[in-house]
Design a protein around this motif. Sequence first.
Motif, PDB file in Angstrom:
ATOM      1  N   LEU A  12     -23.628   2.886 -12.318  1.00 23.56           N
ATOM      2  CA  LEU A  12     -24.942   2.277 -12.159  1.00 23.56           C
ATOM      3  C   LEU A  12     -24.976   1.314 -10.981  1.00 23.56           C
ATOM      4  O   LEU A  12     -23.956   0.784 -10.543  1.00 23.56           O
ATOM      5  N   LEU A  29     -30.254   1.559 -11.906  1.00 22.85           N
ATOM      6  CA  LEU A  29     -30.274   2.949 -11.468  1.00 22.85           C
ATOM      7  C   LEU A  29     -28.920   3.601 -11.735  1.00 22.85           C
ATOM      8  O   LEU A  29     -27.892   3.152 -11.227  1.00 22.85           O
ATOM      9  N   LEU A  64     -43.218   6.367  -9.419  1.00 25.84           N
ATOM     10  CA  LEU A  64     -42.001   7.163  -9.496  1.00 25.84           C
ATOM     11  C   LEU A  64     -42.279   8.541 -10.084  1.00 25.84           C
ATOM     12  O   LEU A  64     -41.685   9.540  -9.658  1.00 25.84           O
ATOM     13  N   LEU A 112     -34.870  11.835  -9.121  1.00 27.34           N
ATOM     14  CA  LEU A 112     -34.803  10.959 -10.293  1.00 27.34           C
ATOM     15  C   LEU A 112     -35.304  11.757 -11.492  1.00 27.34           C
ATOM     16  O   LEU A 112     -36.426  12.263 -11.487  1.00 27.34           O
ATOM     17  N   ASN A 157     -34.247  -3.363 -11.823  1.00 23.58           N
ATOM     18  CA  ASN A 157     -34.145  -1.935 -12.137  1.00 23.58           C
ATOM     19  C   ASN A 157     -32.664  -1.574 -12.178  1.00 23.58           C
ATOM     20  O   ASN A 157     -31.900  -2.024 -11.334  1.00 23.58           O
ATOM     21  N   LEU A 169     -33.278   5.792 -14.430  1.00 19.92           N
ATOM     22  CA  LEU A 169     -33.620   4.415 -14.089  1.00 19.92           C
ATOM     23  C   LEU A 169     -34.073   3.693 -15.346  1.00 19.92           C
ATOM     24  O   LEU A 169     -34.871   4.220 -16.128  1.00 19.92           O
ATOM     25  N   ILE A 198     -36.880   7.955 -16.504  1.00 19.77           N
ATOM     26  CA  ILE A 198     -37.054   6.502 -16.611  1.00 19.77           C
ATOM     27  C   ILE A 198     -36.984   6.147 -18.086  1.00 19.77           C
ATOM     28  O   ILE A 198     -37.581   6.815 -18.934  1.00 19.77           O
ATOM     29  N   PRO A 248     -29.710  11.560 -12.421  1.00 22.73           N
ATOM     30  CA  PRO A 248     -30.118  10.187 -12.109  1.00 22.73           C
ATOM     31  C   PRO A 248     -31.180   9.684 -13.086  1.00 22.73           C
ATOM     32  O   PRO A 248     -32.110  10.410 -13.464  1.00 22.73           O
ATOM     33  N   THR A 252     -40.306   0.191  -4.752  1.00 18.99           N
ATOM     34  CA  THR A 252     -39.409   0.720  -5.781  1.00 18.99           C
ATOM     35  C   THR A 252     -39.019   2.163  -5.473  1.00 18.99           C
ATOM     36  O   THR A 252     -37.841   2.534  -5.561  1.00 18.99           O
ATOM     37  N   ALA A 270     -26.772   6.526 -10.897  1.00 18.65           N
ATOM     38  CA  ALA A 270     -26.837   7.400  -9.725  1.00 18.65           C
ATOM     39  C   ALA A 270     -25.548   8.157  -9.458  1.00 18.65           C
ATOM     40  O   ALA A 270     -25.349   8.666  -8.359  1.00 18.65           O
ATOM     41  N   VAL A 317     -35.154   3.469  -4.704  1.00 17.57           N
ATOM     42  CA  VAL A 317     -34.529   4.569  -5.440  1.00 17.57           C
ATOM     43  C   VAL A 317     -34.126   5.685  -4.475  1.00 17.57           C
ATOM     44  O   VAL A 317     -33.012   6.219  -4.542  1.00 17.57           O
ATOM     45  N   SER A 357     -38.976  -0.236 -14.174  1.00 16.94           N
ATOM     46  CA  SER A 357     -39.471   0.200 -12.867  1.00 16.94           C
ATOM     47  C   SER A 357     -40.237  -0.844 -12.080  1.00 16.94           C
ATOM     48  O   SER A 357     -40.799  -0.529 -11.034  1.00 16.94           O
TER      49      SER A 357
END
Length: 306
Positions: free
Chosen positions: A10, A24, A78, A59, A22, A34, A62, A32, A46, A26, A50, A37
Amino acid sequence: MIAEFERAGLIVLERGWLSSNNVLFAAPTHAPALVDSGYWSHGAQTVALVESVLKGRRLERIVNTHLHSDHCGGNAALQRAYACAIDVPAGEATNVDDWDETALTFRATGQHCPRFTRSGTVGADEEVMLGAWRWKAIASPGHDPGSVVLYQPELELLISADALWENGFGLVFPELEGIAAFDDVRATLDRLAALKVPWVIPGHGRPFGDFEAALGRARHRLDGLVADPLRHARHAAKVLMKFHLMEVQGQGLDAFERWVAATPYMALVHRRFGAPEGFADWWQALLAELVASGALHVDGNRVENA
């Protein structure tokens, strides 16, 4: 801390107000995702943050710890950019589906969140797959009745949202409405205290260690609020005013007065905690306190963020 976060796959995107942090996930070998947000007015930023990490990867998901506007306001941007799934706390599913801005508190706070579409929910005691690890969702009512924090027991990492900051916790919004919630805050802190946590990723501010010290500060703050709920209410009203000025940066006093009059929480806090002052005298006194503290600036007929 860096080693623990790398192992978790992360990256913490530490944001300034108005946005929450946030988190993330990744790692290149996993989808991926998140956690939270940020605020809507930072949506383009944002998405850019990302994208700068994912570098063309999509992504996928969320997960919202709760649905205050500073934690979910970037969802729509997003979702437009990535067509990602969005999971919300289970108790908010119907409010999101119906887009009930009153129940979601956006209207009450005088804030904004563009509409998004949820895909699923996160319930207390459920496990959430983020990166390579299963995180446990833990109910954390108080600041928000439906909020959850996320804990990874093997990594011993806690994503605490607004249930615990390095120096306190978020406003206890139900108390402003006359719903007893200080006991919920205490129960949440007790629940967190049972965890083994070397590092905390809060909703606002830097990640921190010394979990026990943070819990002690939070409990001390809670004791003060319980002893003087008027102080909490006045602070809450000033936070809403400051947040609004941080969003617009500056506006005429007439326009600011219209915002105050149109924001239900302002009238509610005055009605429950502002007597015997009239509404105008009450909010103007709060504004004067913010100016005296250096948080805002009044120049003639204009109020500006400082």
